[in-house]
Design an enzyme around this catalytic site. Structure first.
Site, mmCIF file in Angstrom:
data_model
loop_
_atom_site.group_PDB
_atom_site.id
_atom_site.type_symbol
_atom_site.label_atom_id
_atom_site.label_comp_id
_atom_site.label_asym_id
_atom_site.label_seq_id
_atom_site.Cartn_x
_atom_site.Cartn_y
_atom_site.Cartn_z
ATOM 1 N N ASP A 115 0.861 -1.185 0.000
ATOM 2 C CA ASP A 115 0.000 0.000 0.000
ATOM 3 C C ASP A 115 0.896 1.234 0.000
ATOM 4 O O ASP A 115 1.949 1.242 0.654
ATOM 5 C CB ASP A 115 -0.865 0.049 1.262
ATOM 6 C CG ASP A 115 -1.976 -0.992 1.276
ATOM 7 O OD1 ASP A 115 -2.008 -1.852 0.377
ATOM 8 O OD2 ASP A 115 -2.809 -0.946 2.201
ATOM 9 N N HIS A 168 4.979 -7.367 -0.179
ATOM 10 C CA HIS A 168 4.705 -8.662 -0.796
ATOM 11 C C HIS A 168 5.436 -8.790 -2.137
ATOM 12 O O HIS A 168 6.040 -7.834 -2.624
ATOM 13 C CB HIS A 168 3.192 -8.812 -0.998
ATOM 14 C CG HIS A 168 2.414 -8.766 0.284
ATOM 15 N ND1 HIS A 168 1.802 -9.861 0.837
ATOM 16 C CD2 HIS A 168 2.161 -7.732 1.139
ATOM 17 C CE1 HIS A 168 1.198 -9.521 1.966
ATOM 18 N NE2 HIS A 168 1.406 -8.238 2.170
ATOM 19 N N SER A 255 8.348 4.431 4.963
ATOM 20 C CA SER A 255 9.264 3.529 4.276
ATOM 21 C C SER A 255 8.996 3.560 2.779
ATOM 22 O O SER A 255 8.038 4.180 2.333
ATOM 23 C CB SER A 255 9.092 2.100 4.804
ATOM 24 O OG SER A 255 8.973 2.083 6.210
#
Length: 295
Positions: A115, A168, A255
């Site tokens: 996201d 992911h 991040s």
């Protein structure tokens, strides 16, 4: 203070980004005194380490509910309920329920690994931010790999502290071991990047290579930031992975995930290209299609 705007997919309107701690970040990155303080904060990993330790204590539990309410976080997506979190980092690194994200399953599609807000560059060699050319050699910090990916396309997904912070795999393939490149702990907020576009190749980061097949491989990088206690890898190195599988997670802070593709190996979605050309990030979610393989 400068405002920063981003786009949402299939919507023409612009949305203003609400940066947590914006006044403090502006002071640290824009003033002489702030920059002096910043040198101590970013070059002293002990401060980030201690803050990360605090976020792992029960004392930090009291921050969770306020953070959720202030930032309108959908806690119903979380596998754990609010009362089950042991500390703030337990909440921050929360896993989501399996149906919380829709993963594009097309065989040739590449999905967003996280996201966040994305910028894409079809020709990374031509990328300049505030007149500063990105230095691919400094970013990758591996001369043989730099030579292989010298002509490349790149996707940069910036995670705000309010985003889901697990990352992911964007496609099926074999993944190498992840290696660490030591660096500083600058913020990756749009305010900080506005004043210091070199942050991406100055911060601590980790990198691995993913091989989809004999003709398609790419580099996958995680970049830490201010108050990120650590970048945790949860996958098994030198193994076969599936699109959407978890790779790891960031502990507290903002991040970034960066993917570096060889030129002409990927065709990014047209809306992402258009928004990026106009210097607007696009809000995306893990599992969203961002492009297709073009071998």
């Amino acid at each position: 203070m400068k405002k920063f705007y981003y786009k949402k997919r299939n919507i023409d309107d612009l949305f203003e980004e609400k940066v947590i701690g914006s006044r403090l970040i502006f002071f640290l990155y824009s003033s002489f005194l702030g920059k002096s303080v910043l040198k101590v904060l970013t070059k002293n990993c002990v401060i980030s380490h201690l803050y990360g330790k605090f976020m792992n204590t029960k004392l930090s539990r009291g921050l969770i509910k306020c953070f959720i309410n202030k930032n309108a976080i959908n806690i119903d997506e979380s596998k754990k309920s609010l009362s089950d979190f042991n500390n703030f980092n337990d909440f921050f690194t929360r896993e989501l329920k399996s149906l919380s994200r829709n993963i594009d399953t097309s065989s040739d599609s590449i999905i967003s690994p996280a996201d966040g807000k994305i910028l894409v560059y079809e020709n990374f060699e031509a990328v300049a931010v505030k007149g500063t050319m990105f230095d691919l050699d400094k970013l990758i910090f591996d001369k043989p790999l730099t030579q292989i990916y010298q002509k490349c396309s790149i996707a940069v997904i910036r995670l705000a502290p309010t985003d889901y912070h697990r990352f992911h795999f964007p496609i099926d393939g074999y993944v190498s071991e992840t290696k660490t490149i030591n660096g500083h702990y600058f913020s990756v907020s749009p305010i900080a990047l506005h004043f210091n576009p070199k942050i991406f190749f100055e911060n601590k980061r980790t990198i691995c290579e993913i091989k989809h097949d004999d003709s398609f491989s790419f580099l996958y990088m995680e970049i830490g930031a201010t108050l990120v206690g650590s970048i945790k890898q949860t996958y098994r190195a030198d193994s076969y992975i599936k699109k959407g599988d978890e790779k790891g997670y960031f502990e507290f802070g903002g991040s970034t995930v960066v993917m570096i593709f060889k030129n002409h190996n990927i065709m990014f979605d047209s809306d992402l290209i258009e928004n990026s050309k106009n210097n607007y990030e696009t809000k995306i979610f893990m599992g969203d299609k961002i492009g297709v393989i073009t071998k």
